[in-house]
Write a protein that holds these residues in place. Structure first.
Motif, short mmCIF file in Angstrom:
data_model
loop_
_atom_site.label_atom_id
_atom_site.label_comp_id
_atom_site.label_asym_id
_atom_site.label_seq_id
_atom_site.Cartn_x
_atom_site.Cartn_y
_atom_site.Cartn_z
N GLU A 1 -0.51 0.70 17.27
CA GLU A 1 0.43 0.19 16.27
C GLU A 1 0.07 -1.24 15.86
N SER A 2 -0.32 -2.05 16.83
CA SER A 2 -0.69 -3.43 16.53
C SER A 2 -1.94 -3.48 15.65
N ARG A 3 -2.91 -2.65 15.97
CA ARG A 3 -4.14 -2.61 15.16
C ARG A 3 -3.82 -2.18 13.74
N GLU A 4 -2.95 -1.18 13.61
CA GLU A 4 -2.59 -0.69 12.28
C GLU A 4 -1.88 -1.76 11.47
N PHE A 5 -0.98 -2.49 12.11
CA PHE A 5 -0.23 -3.51 11.37
C PHE A 5 -1.14 -4.64 10.90
N TRP A 6 -1.92 -5.21 11.82
CA TRP A 6 -2.69 -6.41 11.50
C TRP A 6 -3.91 -6.12 10.63
N THR A 7 -4.39 -4.89 10.62
CA THR A 7 -5.58 -4.59 9.82
C THR A 7 -5.27 -3.82 8.53
N ALA A 8 -4.09 -3.17 8.45
CA ALA A 8 -3.82 -2.34 7.27
C ALA A 8 -2.42 -2.57 6.70
N ALA A 9 -1.38 -2.30 7.48
CA ALA A 9 -0.01 -2.33 6.96
C ALA A 9 0.37 -3.70 6.40
N LEU A 10 -0.07 -4.76 7.08
CA LEU A 10 0.28 -6.11 6.63
C LEU A 10 -0.24 -6.40 5.23
N ASP B 1 -0.95 -4.15 2.82
CA ASP B 1 -0.60 -3.12 1.83
C ASP B 1 0.67 -3.55 1.10
N THR B 2 0.51 -4.21 -0.05
CA THR B 2 1.67 -4.73 -0.79
C THR B 2 2.56 -3.62 -1.34
N ASN B 3 2.03 -2.42 -1.48
CA ASN B 3 2.84 -1.31 -2.00
C ASN B 3 3.97 -0.95 -1.04
N ARG B 4 3.85 -1.34 0.24
CA ARG B 4 4.87 -1.00 1.22
C ARG B 4 6.16 -1.77 1.00
N VAL B 5 6.08 -2.94 0.36
CA VAL B 5 7.27 -3.77 0.20
C VAL B 5 7.87 -3.68 -1.19
N GLY B 6 7.20 -3.04 -2.13
CA GLY B 6 7.74 -2.90 -3.47
C GLY B 6 6.94 -3.68 -4.49
N MET C 1 3.24 7.42 14.61
CA MET C 1 2.82 6.08 14.24
C MET C 1 3.90 5.46 13.36
N VAL C 2 4.49 4.37 13.82
CA VAL C 2 5.65 3.80 13.15
C VAL C 2 5.36 3.46 11.69
N TYR C 3 4.11 3.05 11.39
CA TYR C 3 3.79 2.65 10.03
C TYR C 3 3.46 3.83 9.12
N ASP C 4 3.46 5.03 9.68
CA ASP C 4 3.28 6.23 8.86
C ASP C 4 4.61 6.76 8.35
N TRP C 5 5.70 6.35 8.98
CA TRP C 5 7.01 6.91 8.62
C TRP C 5 7.53 6.26 7.34
N LEU C 6 8.08 7.08 6.45
CA LEU C 6 8.69 6.59 5.22
C LEU C 6 10.11 7.14 5.12
N GLN C 7 11.01 6.31 4.60
CA GLN C 7 12.36 6.79 4.33
C GLN C 7 12.28 7.96 3.37
N PRO C 8 12.86 9.13 3.72
CA PRO C 8 12.75 10.31 2.86
C PRO C 8 13.11 10.02 1.41
N GLY C 9 12.24 10.46 0.51
CA GLY C 9 12.46 10.30 -0.92
C GLY C 9 12.11 8.92 -1.46
N THR C 10 11.53 8.06 -0.63
CA THR C 10 11.17 6.71 -1.07
C THR C 10 9.77 6.36 -0.56
N PRO C 11 9.16 5.30 -1.11
CA PRO C 11 7.86 4.84 -0.60
C PRO C 11 8.01 3.75 0.45
N TYR C 12 9.23 3.56 0.98
CA TYR C 12 9.49 2.43 1.86
C TYR C 12 9.48 2.82 3.33
N GLY C 13 8.80 2.00 4.13
CA GLY C 13 8.73 2.22 5.56
C GLY C 13 8.88 0.93 6.32
N PHE C 14 8.48 0.95 7.57
CA PHE C 14 8.62 -0.21 8.46
C PHE C 14 7.53 -1.23 8.11
#
Length: 413
Positions: A213-222, A224-229, A48-61
């Motif tokens: 992936e679309s469901r995850e983005f529009w209902t959760a990832a979008l 989640d402000t912690n994903r952008v910093g 799941m693309v939105y589950d991936w995080l850059q190693p050692g960071t909280p940042y993902g797609f």
């Protein structure tokens, strides 16, 4: 070109190359690493693309699934080639946008077009948001080129395809959607419908191919402000970022809403004035400024959208017979935002100048929104304080687009 001209062009190219190398070394193409790692995890590891995080960071797609489809080649190309293509795309798109924006000014220059163009592109590449886009391996200048091309050559000329670029840019990254608002506010219904349709079709295609992936983005990832910093981080140069750095706490969101509504109202007034003057470059610049100001998160590299306003100010100042205020405004904004002065406040408030220094992009954006002149510069003497009068625009200038060009109005005060 003469030997002197070649020397100046070579020095300009060397300066921009050194600046870009330094910025790339500073940021290490971090965002390109995120893009590449996320789409590899998605398309090669079936994750799941939105589950991936850059190693050692909280940042993902953080982009919509359609953006991931556009970036599919990153999943299969060696990373060094991804970087080469990303760097080339940033430089090429910056050069293209610079020519679109500053072309009339370049052609009026005493220098040859090639020399003036080379210097203009070098200055654009040194502008902090552009060089940050290069150093992070971001997509900002590509989106700027997509939207600017649509506005200046599609919307301005009444093309049937006008709006497609804005729609696709919105499907890739949501923030260019502010240009759909511009089309609606100025009554360009067909272009607005086209842009909405393009964004919708692209989004639905991604949803049809990758529903999870679309469901995850529009209902959760979008959401989640912690994903952008953190909103209060210095690089967040939006109105929300400025307010987050103030001790407002419980009333911060309410104050932000008031600021957004006030900024929107002022923008509507100005962008409609630009539309009455058939000033498409002015409308592009004003809307880019609006997007940077009202977005909850506007990192420094997002502020490439300030370039059209800076170019307009410089162009207007050089075109005017007496009034050089737009020139000084544009030059001051460029120097301040290229100097990296804002980062002097990165590790502490350092009062009493922290409110200004840590929010330079916000203040500069507001100044440009208020005082950027409207109209089409054509090099003719203007009538200070007088009414707009017809002027003959260059036929190959995208801002003219066959409409009646108007002499610059003085900056509003």
């Amino acid at each position: 070109m003469t030997r002197r001209a070649w020397t100046i062009a070579a020095l300009a190219a060397l300066l921009s190359a050194v600046v870009l190398w330094w910025t790339a070394d500073l940021h290490g193409f971090f965002d390109s690493r995120v893009y590449s790692g996320a789409v590899r995890y998605w398309f090669r590891d079936d994750g799941m693309v939105y589950d991936w995080l850059q190693p050692g960071t909280p940042y993902g797609f953080t982009y919509p699934p359609f953006a991931g489809l556009v970036m599919v080649p990153m999943a299969f190309l060696p990373f060094w080639l991804v970087l080469v293509l990303a760097c080339a795309a940033t430089v090429a798109s910056t050069a293209l946008v610079t020519w679109w924006l500053a072309g009339p000014m370049i052609r009026r220059s005493r220098w040859t077009p090639r020399l003036a163009g080379a210097v203009a592109v070098a200055l654009a590449l040194c502008f902090e948001p552009v060089r940050e886009t290069f150093g992070f391996g971001q997509v900002n200048t590509l989106l700027l080129a997509l939207v600017a091309g649509d506005v200046l050559f599609g919307v301005a000329r009444g093309r049937k395809w006008a709006g497609i670029g804005i729609g696709l840019a919105t499907a890739i990254k949501l923030t260019p959607g502010v240009f759909i608002l511009y089309l609606l506010v100025t009554g360009r219904w067909r272009a607005a419908g086209t842009s909405i349709a393009a964004a919708t079709v692209a989004t639905l295609v991604a949803a049809g191919l990758y529903p999870d992936e679309s469901r995850e983005f529009w209902t959760a990832a979008l959401w989640d402000t912690n994903r952008v910093g953190n909103l209060e981080y210095l690089s967040n140069q939006s109105l929300r970022g400025m307010l987050a750095r103030l001790p407002l706490d419980t009333v911060e969101s309410k104050v932000w809403l008031v600021c957004v509504l006030a900024t929107l109202a002022f923008w509507v007034w100005r962008v409609r004035a630009a539309a009455r003057l058939a000033d498409h470059l002015g409308a592009l610049a004003l809307t880019g400024l609006l997007g940077c100001l009202i977005s909850p998160v506007t990192w420094v590299h997002h502020c490439v959208w300030l370039l059209p306003a800076i170019v307009r100010c410089v162009d207007a100042g050089l075109s005017a017979d007496r009034d050089r205020r737009p020139l000084w405004l544009g030059a001051a904004v460029y120097v301040l935002l290229t100097s990296r002065l804002t980062w002097a406040w990165e590790h502490g408030p350092r009062p009493p100048l922290a409110l200004i220094g840590s929010n330079l992009y916000v203040w500069c954006g507001l100044a440009l929104l208020i005082w950027m002149p409207l109209g089409v510069p054509d090099g003719r003497p203007r009538i200070p304080g007088g009414p707009a009068v017809p002027a003959q625009a260059s036929p190959d200038s995208p801002v003219a687009s066959g409409a009646v060009a108007m002499v610059i109005e003085p900056p509003e005060r």
